[in-house]
Design a protein around this motif. Sequence first.
Motif, PDB file in Angstrom:
ATOM      1  N   ASP A 136       0.906  -1.376  -0.287  1.00  0.00           N
ATOM      2  CA  ASP A 136       0.256   0.006   0.404  1.00  0.00           C
ATOM      3  C   ASP A 136       1.231   1.271  -0.068  1.00  0.00           C
ATOM      4  O   ASP A 136       0.638   2.482   0.473  1.00  0.00           O
ATOM      5  N   GLU A 137       2.296   1.429  -0.304  1.00  0.00           N
ATOM      6  CA  GLU A 137       3.259   2.031  -0.041  1.00  0.00           C
ATOM      7  C   GLU A 137       3.430   2.436  -1.625  1.00  0.00           C
ATOM      8  O   GLU A 137       4.262   3.403  -1.870  1.00  0.00           O
ATOM      9  N   ASP A 138       2.866   1.161  -2.178  1.00  0.00           N
ATOM     10  CA  ASP A 138       3.524   1.520  -3.898  1.00  0.00           C
ATOM     11  C   ASP A 138       2.907   3.010  -4.375  1.00  0.00           C
ATOM     12  O   ASP A 138       1.254   2.841  -4.823  1.00  0.00           O
ATOM     13  N   SER A 139       3.530   3.951  -5.172  1.00  0.00           N
ATOM     14  CA  SER A 139       3.387   4.382  -5.509  1.00  0.00           C
ATOM     15  C   SER A 139       2.698   5.346  -6.839  1.00  0.00           C
ATOM     16  O   SER A 139       1.964   5.984  -7.311  1.00  0.00           O
ATOM     17  N   SER A 140       2.675   4.013  -7.184  1.00  0.00           N
ATOM     18  CA  SER A 140       2.297   3.936  -8.342  1.00  0.00           C
ATOM     19  C   SER A 140       1.098   3.758  -8.873  1.00  0.00           C
ATOM     20  O   SER A 140       0.748   3.114  -9.865  1.00  0.00           O
ATOM     21  N   LEU A 141       0.221   2.805  -7.858  1.00  0.00           N
ATOM     22  CA  LEU A 141      -0.788   2.282  -7.820  1.00  0.00           C
ATOM     23  C   LEU A 141      -2.115   3.635  -7.417  1.00  0.00           C
ATOM     24  O   LEU A 141      -1.277   4.195  -6.748  1.00  0.00           O
ATOM     25  N   SER A 142      -2.629   3.018  -7.536  1.00  0.00           N
ATOM     26  CA  SER A 142      -4.183   3.719  -7.360  1.00  0.00           C
ATOM     27  C   SER A 142      -4.635   3.744  -6.533  1.00  0.00           C
ATOM     28  O   SER A 142      -4.023   2.268  -5.952  1.00  0.00           O
ATOM     29  N   ASP A 143      -5.387   3.659  -5.593  1.00  0.00           N
ATOM     30  CA  ASP A 143      -5.982   3.786  -4.086  1.00  0.00           C
ATOM     31  C   ASP A 143      -7.138   1.585  -4.236  1.00  0.00           C
ATOM     32  O   ASP A 143      -6.627   0.972  -3.861  1.00  0.00           O
ATOM     33  N   ASP A 144      -7.620   1.739  -5.669  1.00  0.00           N
ATOM     34  CA  ASP A 144      -8.324   0.938  -5.980  1.00  0.00           C
ATOM     35  C   ASP A 144      -7.584  -0.443  -5.783  1.00  0.00           C
ATOM     36  O   ASP A 144      -7.947  -1.653  -5.320  1.00  0.00           O
ATOM     37  N   GLN A 145      -6.280  -0.065  -6.711  1.00  0.00           N
ATOM     38  CA  GLN A 145      -5.595  -1.456  -7.615  1.00  0.00           C
ATOM     39  C   GLN A 145      -4.809  -1.820  -6.149  1.00  0.00           C
ATOM     40  O   GLN A 145      -4.453  -2.559  -5.728  1.00  0.00           O
ATOM     41  N   VAL A 146      -4.862  -0.989  -5.055  1.00  0.00           N
ATOM     42  CA  VAL A 146      -4.450  -1.732  -4.435  1.00  0.00           C
ATOM     43  C   VAL A 146      -5.189  -2.582  -3.313  1.00  0.00           C
ATOM     44  O   VAL A 146      -4.548  -3.779  -3.231  1.00  0.00           O
ATOM     45  N   ASP A 147      -6.465  -1.807  -3.012  1.00  0.00           N
ATOM     46  CA  ASP A 147      -7.166  -3.018  -2.574  1.00  0.00           C
ATOM     47  C   ASP A 147      -7.648  -4.044  -3.179  1.00  0.00           C
ATOM     48  O   ASP A 147      -7.617  -4.875  -2.334  1.00  0.00           O
ATOM     49  N   ALA A 148      -7.448  -4.249  -4.479  1.00  0.00           N
ATOM     50  CA  ALA A 148      -7.443  -5.016  -6.316  1.00  0.00           C
ATOM     51  C   ALA A 148      -6.329  -6.767  -5.177  1.00  0.00           C
ATOM     52  O   ALA A 148      -6.361  -7.728  -5.396  1.00  0.00           O
ATOM     53  N   ALA A 149      -5.231  -5.271  -5.114  1.00  0.00           N
ATOM     54  CA  ALA A 149      -4.175  -6.177  -4.563  1.00  0.00           C
ATOM     55  C   ALA A 149      -4.142  -7.297  -3.257  1.00  0.00           C
ATOM     56  O   ALA A 149      -3.665  -8.372  -2.920  1.00  0.00           O
ATOM     57  N   LEU A 150      -4.550  -6.352  -2.443  1.00  0.00           N
ATOM     58  CA  LEU A 150      -5.257  -7.041  -1.453  1.00  0.00           C
ATOM     59  C   LEU A 150      -6.043  -8.077  -1.193  1.00  0.00           C
ATOM     60  O   LEU A 150      -5.803  -9.031  -0.405  1.00  0.00           O
ATOM     61  N   VAL A 151      -6.846  -7.681  -1.770  1.00  0.00           N
ATOM     62  CA  VAL A 151      -8.169  -9.364  -1.620  1.00  0.00           C
ATOM     63  C   VAL A 151      -7.393  -9.830  -2.747  1.00  0.00           C
ATOM     64  O   VAL A 151      -7.525 -11.050  -2.322  1.00  0.00           O
ATOM     65  N   ARG A 152      -6.888 -10.159  -3.763  1.00  0.00           N
ATOM     66  CA  ARG A 152      -6.050 -11.397  -4.562  1.00  0.00           C
ATOM     67  C   ARG A 152      -5.078 -11.324  -3.488  1.00  0.00           C
ATOM     68  O   ARG A 152      -4.818 -12.541  -3.503  1.00  0.00           O
ATOM     69  N   CYS A 153      -4.293 -11.099  -2.647  1.00  0.00           N
ATOM     70  CA  CYS A 153      -3.675 -11.457  -1.397  1.00  0.00           C
ATOM     71  C   CYS A 153      -4.506 -12.357  -0.242  1.00  0.00           C
ATOM     72  O   CYS A 153      -4.225 -13.575   0.663  1.00  0.00           O
ATOM     73  N   VAL A 347      -8.892  -9.009  13.122  1.00  0.00           N
ATOM     74  CA  VAL A 347      -9.323  -9.063  14.018  1.00  0.00           C
ATOM     75  C   VAL A 347     -10.327  -8.365  13.930  1.00  0.00           C
ATOM     76  O   VAL A 347     -11.411  -7.889  14.162  1.00  0.00           O
ATOM     77  N   ILE A 348     -10.133  -6.730  12.590  1.00  0.00           N
ATOM     78  CA  ILE A 348     -10.959  -6.144  12.749  1.00  0.00           C
ATOM     79  C   ILE A 348     -12.278  -6.416  12.005  1.00  0.00           C
ATOM     80  O   ILE A 348     -13.576  -5.278  12.390  1.00  0.00           O
ATOM     81  N   CYS A 349     -12.148  -7.148  11.305  1.00  0.00           N
ATOM     82  CA  CYS A 349     -13.691  -7.432  10.569  1.00  0.00           C
ATOM     83  C   CYS A 349     -14.345  -8.092  10.746  1.00  0.00           C
ATOM     84  O   CYS A 349     -15.666  -8.116  11.188  1.00  0.00           O
ATOM     85  N   ALA A 350     -14.225  -8.942  11.940  1.00  0.00           N
ATOM     86  CA  ALA A 350     -14.780  -9.933  12.654  1.00  0.00           C
ATOM     87  C   ALA A 350     -14.981  -9.384  14.212  1.00  0.00           C
ATOM     88  O   ALA A 350     -16.540  -9.448  14.795  1.00  0.00           O
ATOM     89  N   ARG A 374     -14.179   3.984   3.451  1.00  0.00           N
ATOM     90  CA  ARG A 374     -15.508   3.078   2.859  1.00  0.00           C
ATOM     91  C   ARG A 374     -14.027   2.431   2.465  1.00  0.00           C
ATOM     92  O   ARG A 374     -15.159   1.410   1.528  1.00  0.00           O
ATOM     93  N   ARG A 375     -12.938   1.681   2.310  1.00  0.00           N
ATOM     94  CA  ARG A 375     -12.643   0.573   1.943  1.00  0.00           C
ATOM     95  C   ARG A 375     -12.819  -0.674   2.684  1.00  0.00           C
ATOM     96  O   ARG A 375     -12.255  -1.108   2.000  1.00  0.00           O
ATOM     97  N   LEU A 376     -12.751  -0.298   3.966  1.00  0.00           N
ATOM     98  CA  LEU A 376     -12.544  -1.716   4.669  1.00  0.00           C
ATOM     99  C   LEU A 376     -14.104  -2.409   4.387  1.00  0.00           C
ATOM    100  O   LEU A 376     -13.580  -3.483   4.187  1.00  0.00           O
ATOM    101  N   PRO A 377     -15.107  -1.815   4.509  1.00  0.00           N
ATOM    102  CA  PRO A 377     -15.740  -2.863   4.081  1.00  0.00           C
ATOM    103  C   PRO A 377     -15.844  -3.894   3.039  1.00  0.00           C
ATOM    104  O   PRO A 377     -15.908  -4.622   2.951  1.00  0.00           O
ATOM    105  N   GLY A 378     -15.012  -3.670   2.073  1.00  0.00           N
ATOM    106  CA  GLY A 378     -14.882  -4.831   0.817  1.00  0.00           C
ATOM    107  C   GLY A 378     -13.363  -5.672   0.755  1.00  0.00           C
ATOM    108  O   GLY A 378     -13.372  -6.722   0.817  1.00  0.00           O
TER     109      GLY A 378
END
Length: 481
Positions: A136-153, A347-350, A374-378
């Motif tokens: 989430d520190e990769d400055s070439s990614l948008s916030d949505d791209q960071v979230d998509a990568a987290l979802v894949r992880c 922890v946070i989601c549960a 805004r991003r956490l629910p997804g």
Amino acid sequence: MKPSLNFGTLFGTLLLAAILPSAAQAQHASTRAQTHGCHLPGVEDALRCLKLPVPLDPARPGQTIGLHVTIAPALREGARPDPLFVLAGGPGEAGSEVVPILNTAMRRVRPTRDIVFIDQRGTGLSGKLECEPGLDEDSSLSDDQVDAALVRCIQASKAPFAAYTTANAARDIEQVRRALGYGKINLWGGSYGTRLGQAYARAYPGNVRTLILDAVAAPDQVIPAGGRDSQAALDKLFGQCDADPACRKAYPGLRAEFDGLVAKVGKGLTISLPDPRTARQVDVKMTGARLLGTVHGMLYSPADARRLPFLVHSAAQGRWQPFVARRNLGADSTPEGSSATLLYLAVICAEDMPRFTPALVASDDAPLTRDFARRLPGLCRAMNVPAVALPAPTTIEAPVLLLSGALDPVTAPHRAASAARTMTHAQLLSAPNVGHGVSQLGCAPRLLRAFLDHPERKVDGSCLDEIPAPTFQLGSAGPQP
């Protein structure tokens, strides 16, 4: 990406010391699990370590997880038999990552007590649940791209996220206590570690001698709901700058400049500048998450926060290099020291998201945490963990010392006051010029020792008022002397 209850970045380097087995160790030698000598990265002390298998899911015996435990033996012969267990923050920080507090917060405690650090399940050397470091520190990614990568992880992980709850982590503490042969123990928790410490004290009240809670998370606190506290901390910073003649003269339009940056970044902003690390020309996508996440993180430490006016003013003048260089500090940390992202979400989601109701989202809305909310629910939908219903807090009878920093953006003093309502013997201390974490500053290490030695006595915390406020940075040379 996330505002967390983090405590690990506030501690310094360790004192070089030769470690001998303590009397407490000798007393329990016949019953304790076998430990071995060890060294941790960045730590010069010779320590004792243990890999303890604990049930991954207590409801389904059979599968285990290896829990890493680090023991710093007391330095003196005739040490007291009741150790101090250290519970790190986050959630996502490991005990092995905060061992340097031996030479700061614990320097007065360690001579007479063993200090035990636990890598909470899913952190550090206890099966760390993480994604690619610095994602989430990769400055070439948008916030949505960071979230998509987290979802894949998340989707690629085989971990049973539902097993990584605070309640199970509290059961792990009890397994460690038994394995090491201790009787009653003392607990020190920092930030999220205060939630875990309270959970242990309520689950195993007969095994707790005292608790020290620093940067206190109240039982009813919803971690993502920190907008009002973070805004209050930012408003205090702006007010302090305005009250300081030199800061007011250097940055007369600070609030307006900050609001202008937020508005500009909200419309989308790509900055071309020399990379602060390599000097090569790069394009940086400055998103709301990056701007406001950096500001929020800096508010944890007043010394860091008082650089903010300079960074905001510089960026408002079009010179983003100082701000980007400060933002890069998160990505420059070593993978070993980075927080366990997936454990944080487990922890946070549960435990928190089920209580983060639309009404609370609306009432807590503030710029510093709005993007995160805004991003956490997804991300929590991807985690797909069952909701954990937190029981009504029972009364804690053991003596408790609660420490708060008046400038804390996430665990403000009113959180400690809320927690103390369910404690019979609670002492609350607040440091006026301190942010997130008090124990390592000024006279606090002495107060910890005084409380542990005589928890029945009143602790005089007036010396915390003597911790000075840092000076503001007025130019590129750094803070004023």
